[in-house]
Every structure is written in C-alpha cells, then in structure tokens.
Design a protein around this motif. Structure first.
Motif, PDB file in Angstrom:
ATOM      1  N   VAL A 123      43.554   6.724  10.361  1.00  0.00           N
ATOM      2  CA  VAL A 123      44.313   5.677  11.152  1.00  0.00           C
ATOM      3  C   VAL A 123      43.342   5.036  11.996  1.00  0.00           C
ATOM      4  O   VAL A 123      43.281   3.695  12.319  1.00  0.00           O
ATOM      5  CB  VAL A 123      45.111   6.448  12.085  1.00  0.00           C
ATOM      6  N   MET A 124      42.068   5.735  12.842  1.00  0.00           N
ATOM      7  CA  MET A 124      41.236   5.072  13.748  1.00  0.00           C
ATOM      8  C   MET A 124      40.285   4.108  12.985  1.00  0.00           C
ATOM      9  O   MET A 124      39.877   3.149  13.402  1.00  0.00           O
ATOM     10  CB  MET A 124      40.512   6.291  14.180  1.00  0.00           C
ATOM     11  N   ARG A 125      40.046   4.610  11.857  1.00  0.00           N
ATOM     12  CA  ARG A 125      39.143   3.751  10.980  1.00  0.00           C
ATOM     13  C   ARG A 125      39.732   2.451  10.217  1.00  0.00           C
ATOM     14  O   ARG A 125      38.925   1.334  10.500  1.00  0.00           O
ATOM     15  CB  ARG A 125      38.435   4.542   9.598  1.00  0.00           C
ATOM     16  N   VAL A 126      41.070   2.754  10.117  1.00  0.00           N
ATOM     17  CA  VAL A 126      41.694   1.491   9.772  1.00  0.00           C
ATOM     18  C   VAL A 126      41.898   0.649  11.039  1.00  0.00           C
ATOM     19  O   VAL A 126      41.587  -0.751  10.939  1.00  0.00           O
ATOM     20  CB  VAL A 126      43.129   1.766   9.306  1.00  0.00           C
ATOM     21  N   GLN A 127      42.167   0.941  12.290  1.00  0.00           N
ATOM     22  CA  GLN A 127      42.293   0.352  13.292  1.00  0.00           C
ATOM     23  C   GLN A 127      40.982  -0.444  13.922  1.00  0.00           C
ATOM     24  O   GLN A 127      41.031  -1.404  14.301  1.00  0.00           O
ATOM     25  CB  GLN A 127      43.083   1.277  14.355  1.00  0.00           C
ATOM     26  N   ASP A 128      39.852   0.382  13.605  1.00  0.00           N
ATOM     27  CA  ASP A 128      38.618  -0.252  14.085  1.00  0.00           C
ATOM     28  C   ASP A 128      38.373  -1.387  13.280  1.00  0.00           C
ATOM     29  O   ASP A 128      37.925  -2.125  13.636  1.00  0.00           O
ATOM     30  CB  ASP A 128      37.837   0.845  13.807  1.00  0.00           C
ATOM     31  N   PHE A 129      38.626  -1.336  12.064  1.00  0.00           N
ATOM     32  CA  PHE A 129      38.335  -2.610  11.057  1.00  0.00           C
ATOM     33  C   PHE A 129      39.154  -3.750  11.268  1.00  0.00           C
ATOM     34  O   PHE A 129      38.887  -4.713  11.526  1.00  0.00           O
ATOM     35  CB  PHE A 129      38.623  -2.110   9.556  1.00  0.00           C
ATOM     36  N   GLN A 130      40.644  -3.445  11.610  1.00  0.00           N
ATOM     37  CA  GLN A 130      41.387  -4.600  11.999  1.00  0.00           C
ATOM     38  C   GLN A 130      41.295  -5.153  13.263  1.00  0.00           C
ATOM     39  O   GLN A 130      41.279  -6.251  13.442  1.00  0.00           O
ATOM     40  CB  GLN A 130      42.873  -3.721  12.038  1.00  0.00           C
ATOM     41  N   ARG A 131      40.375  -4.228  14.149  1.00  0.00           N
ATOM     42  CA  ARG A 131      40.156  -4.954  15.660  1.00  0.00           C
ATOM     43  C   ARG A 131      38.944  -5.712  15.192  1.00  0.00           C
ATOM     44  O   ARG A 131      38.706  -7.001  15.976  1.00  0.00           O
ATOM     45  CB  ARG A 131      39.598  -3.873  16.537  1.00  0.00           C
ATOM     46  N   LYS A 132      37.912  -5.420  14.446  1.00  0.00           N
ATOM     47  CA  LYS A 132      36.831  -6.295  14.220  1.00  0.00           C
ATOM     48  C   LYS A 132      37.111  -7.524  13.716  1.00  0.00           C
ATOM     49  O   LYS A 132      36.542  -8.687  13.931  1.00  0.00           O
ATOM     50  CB  LYS A 132      35.897  -5.583  13.448  1.00  0.00           C
ATOM     51  N   ILE A 133      37.835  -7.383  12.726  1.00  0.00           N
ATOM     52  CA  ILE A 133      38.359  -8.515  11.784  1.00  0.00           C
ATOM     53  C   ILE A 133      39.541  -9.615  12.481  1.00  0.00           C
ATOM     54  O   ILE A 133      39.256 -10.783  12.207  1.00  0.00           O
ATOM     55  CB  ILE A 133      38.978  -8.198  10.533  1.00  0.00           C
ATOM     56  N   TYR A 134      40.023  -9.000  13.528  1.00  0.00           N
ATOM     57  CA  TYR A 134      41.116 -10.006  14.322  1.00  0.00           C
ATOM     58  C   TYR A 134      40.130 -10.849  15.525  1.00  0.00           C
ATOM     59  O   TYR A 134      40.366 -11.814  15.612  1.00  0.00           O
ATOM     60  CB  TYR A 134      41.894  -9.007  15.093  1.00  0.00           C
ATOM     61  N   ARG A 135      39.238  -9.985  15.981  1.00  0.00           N
ATOM     62  CA  ARG A 135      38.444 -10.858  16.792  1.00  0.00           C
ATOM     63  C   ARG A 135      37.205 -11.974  16.331  1.00  0.00           C
ATOM     64  O   ARG A 135      37.221 -12.866  16.853  1.00  0.00           O
ATOM     65  CB  ARG A 135      37.269  -9.751  17.506  1.00  0.00           C
ATOM     66  N   LYS A 136      37.073 -11.624  14.998  1.00  0.00           N
ATOM     67  CA  LYS A 136      36.072 -12.559  14.141  1.00  0.00           C
ATOM     68  C   LYS A 136      37.148 -13.812  13.959  1.00  0.00           C
ATOM     69  O   LYS A 136      36.700 -14.710  14.023  1.00  0.00           O
ATOM     70  CB  LYS A 136      35.713 -11.844  12.908  1.00  0.00           C
ATOM     71  N   ALA A 137      38.379 -13.422  13.467  1.00  0.00           N
ATOM     72  CA  ALA A 137      39.451 -14.604  13.076  1.00  0.00           C
ATOM     73  C   ALA A 137      39.688 -15.136  14.489  1.00  0.00           C
ATOM     74  O   ALA A 137      39.836 -16.628  14.461  1.00  0.00           O
ATOM     75  CB  ALA A 137      40.506 -14.031  12.494  1.00  0.00           C
ATOM     76  N   LYS A 138      39.740 -14.588  15.577  1.00  0.00           N
ATOM     77  CA  LYS A 138      40.184 -15.138  16.565  1.00  0.00           C
ATOM     78  C   LYS A 138      39.134 -16.250  17.291  1.00  0.00           C
ATOM     79  O   LYS A 138      39.476 -17.291  17.848  1.00  0.00           O
ATOM     80  CB  LYS A 138      40.345 -14.103  17.850  1.00  0.00           C
ATOM     81  N   GLN A 139      37.948 -15.779  17.171  1.00  0.00           N
ATOM     82  CA  GLN A 139      36.741 -16.651  17.702  1.00  0.00           C
ATOM     83  C   GLN A 139      36.379 -17.556  16.817  1.00  0.00           C
ATOM     84  O   GLN A 139      35.790 -18.907  17.063  1.00  0.00           O
ATOM     85  CB  GLN A 139      35.517 -15.638  17.645  1.00  0.00           C
ATOM     86  N   GLU A 140      36.455 -17.470  15.627  1.00  0.00           N
ATOM     87  CA  GLU A 140      36.279 -18.799  14.481  1.00  0.00           C
ATOM     88  C   GLU A 140      37.605 -19.051  13.689  1.00  0.00           C
ATOM     89  O   GLU A 140      37.843 -18.491  12.645  1.00  0.00           O
ATOM     90  CB  GLU A 140      35.109 -18.040  13.681  1.00  0.00           C
ATOM     91  N   LYS A 141      38.173 -20.228  14.214  1.00  0.00           N
ATOM     92  CA  LYS A 141      39.363 -20.364  13.661  1.00  0.00           C
ATOM     93  C   LYS A 141      39.120 -21.207  12.250  1.00  0.00           C
ATOM     94  O   LYS A 141      40.129 -21.117  11.586  1.00  0.00           O
ATOM     95  CB  LYS A 141      39.821 -21.499  14.403  1.00  0.00           C
ATOM     96  N   GLU A 142      38.261 -21.473  11.745  1.00  0.00           N
ATOM     97  CA  GLU A 142      37.769 -21.932  10.615  1.00  0.00           C
ATOM     98  C   GLU A 142      37.377 -21.067   9.398  1.00  0.00           C
ATOM     99  O   GLU A 142      37.010 -21.301   8.061  1.00  0.00           O
ATOM    100  CB  GLU A 142      36.970 -23.336  10.501  1.00  0.00           C
ATOM    101  N   PHE A 143      37.055 -19.919   9.934  1.00  0.00           N
ATOM    102  CA  PHE A 143      36.305 -19.020   8.884  1.00  0.00           C
ATOM    103  C   PHE A 143      37.124 -18.451   8.006  1.00  0.00           C
ATOM    104  O   PHE A 143      38.276 -18.167   8.403  1.00  0.00           O
ATOM    105  CB  PHE A 143      35.658 -17.831   9.777  1.00  0.00           C
ATOM    106  N   ARG A 144      36.353 -18.488   6.865  1.00  0.00           N
ATOM    107  CA  ARG A 144      37.193 -17.636   5.621  1.00  0.00           C
ATOM    108  C   ARG A 144      36.764 -16.421   5.118  1.00  0.00           C
ATOM    109  O   ARG A 144      35.491 -16.479   4.977  1.00  0.00           O
ATOM    110  CB  ARG A 144      37.102 -18.747   4.557  1.00  0.00           C
TER     111      ARG A 144
END
Length: 451
Positions: free
Chosen positions: A18-39
């Motif tokens: 659970v913790m490893r999944v959530q850690d990945f999700q937090r990181k990818i969410y931040r990246k998507a939030k910061q860079e709206k055009e990133f694919r």
C-alpha cells in the motif's frame, strides 16, 4: 508461533504494498500537477510489478462481485494460490500475450421496472484494470475540476450535495437538472483515446485500454460487439468510471473556463459521474445553446424526457437520491430555508429492499433477520446523513413505521408455526433483544462517538 510470525510478515508485506503504491501515486500526481502539458511514457512496467498486482487483487476482492464469463470466483483463486495467479498475469503482461476475455452482461432491475445493463469482466481482467487504474488515475486527478465528485478518491455524493446546497443559499436557484442518454454506452472510443493520449504516451498502456474498450460482450451466451465496436465502456468495469470522468472532463472545463458564456453569467456546474446540474440566479438561453453545442461535439445526447429546468424556490428537484426543497419554517416564523432530505424514490427503494429480503427469507432466526436488515438500514441512513447539510429525520421515521408494519405482517405469516414474535410486537422485540436498528434513533455520528 510459526503461524503468528507468518501472518505478521504477511500483514507487513501488504502494508508495504500500500505504501509503495501510494508513494508512486503521490510522485506522479505532483509531476502532473506541476506540468500540465507533460505526457507520461514509462508506465506499463508499473502495471505488472508484483506489489501493484497484489494491491490491485486486494482491492478487487474487497469490492466482492461475482465471476465473469470464465466462471472463476475469488475462492477458486485462493484455493489454487493467489501468488501463482498474479505471477501468470505478470508474465502475460511482460510477454505482451495478455488478452482480455469477453465481458459478461447482466441486467440489474431498476425501481421503474426497467433494467440497467451491467458488464462484469473476469477477475483476471479486473485485476489488470485495477492495476492500470492505480497507475494512471493520479495523472488525471491532477487535471480534474473541483466541480466533479463521482468515482474519485476522497470525494463522494455528499460533497456534491453540499456544493449544491451552497449554490442554492448563494441565490443560484435557477437549476437545469441534466440527464445524459445511456452515457456509458455512447462514449466514443476515438475521442476518448485521443484525450487519454494527451497525458499518457505509453503505447502499451494505451493498447490495454483499447483492448478493454473493444472486448466483446457476452449476452445470453452469445458474444456481441468486439473489434468493430466504436462506442461505449461497460458499466461494471473497474476502469470504466475513470474513463467516463476523463471524457466528461471536457464538459467541466468548458463550463468552468474563464470568460466562457457560463462564467460570464455566473453558471456553476456540479457533476457526479454522468449526472450533473447547472445552477445560476438566471441561466440565459445562450448557455443552453452552448451546452447542446458542446454535447453534440462530444457525440453525447441529453435525455430530453428526464432533463428539466427548475425554479428551485417554487419547485423541488431530486439529485443523487436527495430532494432539494425551499421550505417554510417549521416554527411558523416568516422565513424559509433550504431543506435537503431523502427523496421519495430513495425511500421507496429501501422499503423495497426490506420487503424483498423478508419475502425471500421465511424462517431465519430473529438475530439473523436483525443483522441482515441492519446492513440495509445502516447503509441507507449513513448515505443520507450529510453533516449540517441534509435532514433525514422525517424519512427515518417513515422507515421506522414501515418496518413496524412489515415485520408484524412477516411474523403473522410465520404464526402458523406458533411464532412468539407475532403477539409481542416484532419490531420492538427485534430492537430491544436482537439489536435491530431503530431508524428514528440511529445516528452515524453517535455510533462513531460511542465506538
């Protein structure tokens, strides 16, 4: 001691997943939030990682559900070994040999006598869909509008209801209650895949989603659709709600966009999956014209029989099972207030569930009857108890009255077997002796406080 240590290691492993999944999700969410055009391009390897698949399996099992077209249940998988099952999935994903099976179509009865088609993938397909959803959902969560509440992490129907009430109190009582015609069945694949590809460029993940959209549907033993199918995603698929939100995000953005015709006229949208309302002090005709233009471009249609415009100050309207009404003060004061309570339709539904249970369970012990009815009653009351927003007490009293009458008739039917509960007041005895919930006295907050 050996079994205890083994269980402790297993629980630590699950927690670690659970913790490893959530850690990945937090990181990818931040990246998507910061860079709206990133694919995002390197995602497929995450879908087949062991801890993602284990967590996906755990979530699918928690959702319960029946077997798909292959007839395999969770108990069958547990018997032969979950790790073996997940290893086979991982290997198929790694070698690109994974192919989804047909979706089993079942018809769920509706209150109006009609049925709602539900598509049930196999457990194997559910697990892969869940793993994929866990990987890509944070990306789109970073983009979704605050006006969208359905099938999203840490959001619920109560949030949508609270926002509607806030809008009403702010004077936005001109309401357009919209109903989309067969939304899940009409989502166009080409347009949906284009939107997903704006954020996900991993061709293997895109291929997975496309295969699920093209999977045939098994109806009464005969496959339909398949590769030729160009619209629809099955209600019942694990990933379908996310795909539905991705597509309707276009509508949310169009309404909420700065300087749009909607914003210029103070129009707010509140959406829960495919149900939404537009609200303003006055919705001008141009907004309706624009709404139809947007939906037409999206290849979606409004159900004109069910969609309606309401002056909420003079007419009540229902949304997500709640009824919104501008009511007179109960104490006779010259003021009005916005009353939110369970709709008559939702009250009839819970009555039907109680009646259906009692009709199908003729000779069960009282403690079993109380336990099973409590699951129905508790779930219904919890849903409608939105703190400082809804007032379900009147409906709870009506449900109590119905239970008194229905249980009395239930035990009268059993009186030929000399059932003692018939002459002693079945409802009261079940409440006092067997723990049946009295709806008029049950409060989720009190229950949590006493727990």
């Amino acid at each position: 001691m050996g079994n205890l240590e083994s269980n402790q290691r297993h629980n630590k492993s699950l927690l670690s997943d659970v913790m490893r999944v959530q850690d990945f999700q937090r990181k990818i969410y931040r990246k998507a939030k910061q860079e709206k055009e990133f694919r995002f391009y390197a995602l497929y390897d995450k879908v087949r990682i062991a801890y993602f698949l284990r967590e996906a399996y755990k979530r699918c099992k928690a959702n319960k559900g029946t077997a798909g077209v292959d007839g395999i249940h969770f108990k069958d998988i547990e018997k032969s070994g979950v790790e073996v099952f997940l290893l086979e999935i991982s290997q198929e994903l790694e070698t690109k040999t994974y192919k989804p099976q047909a979706v089993l179509r079942v018809e769920i009865p509706k209150a109006n006598g009609k049925t709602r088609p539900l598509g049930i993938p196999t457990i194997k397909d559910r697990v892969v869909q869940m793993a994929t959803k866990m990987v890509i959902e944070p990306i789109f969560e970073a983009d979704f509008e605050d006006s969208s509440h359905g099938f999203r992490p840490r959001r619920s129907a109560s949030d949508a209801v609270s926002e509607i009430k806030q809008n009403l109190k702010a004077g936005k009582s001109d309401v357009f209650d919209a109903d989309l015609s067969a939304y899940f069945d009409t989502i166009p694949h080409k347009e949906l895949m284009f939107l997903i590809a704006q954020r996900v460029s991993d061709k293997h993940v895109l291929h997975l989603i496309k295969m699920w959209l093209k999977a045939p549907v098994m109806i009464k033993g005969r496959p339909t659709g398949g590769k030729k199918n160009k619209v629809g995603t099955p209600q019942g698929g694990v990933i379908s709600p996310l795909l539905a939100n991705i597509y309707l995000h276009l509508l949310d953005k169009s309404v909420n966009r700065m300087k749009s015709i909607f914003q210029m006229n103070g129009v707010k949208i509140v959406r829960y999956a495919d149900d939404f309302v537009l609200m303003a002090s006055k919705i001008p005709q141009q907004c309706y014209v624009r709404l139809y233009e947007i939906l037409d471009r999206m290849k979606l249609q409004l159900n004109t029989d069910k969609s309606k415009r309401v002056d909420a100050q003079s007419q009540s309207f229902d949304f997500l099972g709640f009824s919104f009404r501008y009511s007179d003060d109960l104490k006779g004061r010259p003021i009005k207030y916005w009353n939110v309570e369970p709709s008559n339709k939702s009250l009839n539904k819970v009555r039907a569930k109680v009646s259906d249970y009692l009709q199908k369970n003729g000779h069960k012990p009282p403690y079993i009857v109380a336990r099973d009815l409590n699951a129905v009653i508790r779930g219904w009351i919890n849903y409608f108890s939105v703190d400082k927003v809804s007032y379900p007490n009147k409906a709870k009293r009506k449900l109590r009255y119905y239970l008194c009458d229905r249980l009395q008739r239930y035990y009268k039917r059993k009186s030929q077997r000399k059932c003692k509960l018939y002459n002693r007041g079945a409802f009261g005895v079940l409440v006092q002796k067997y723990g049946l919930i009295d709806p008029s006295k049950y409060s989720p907050r009190l229950t949590l406080a006493n727990a």
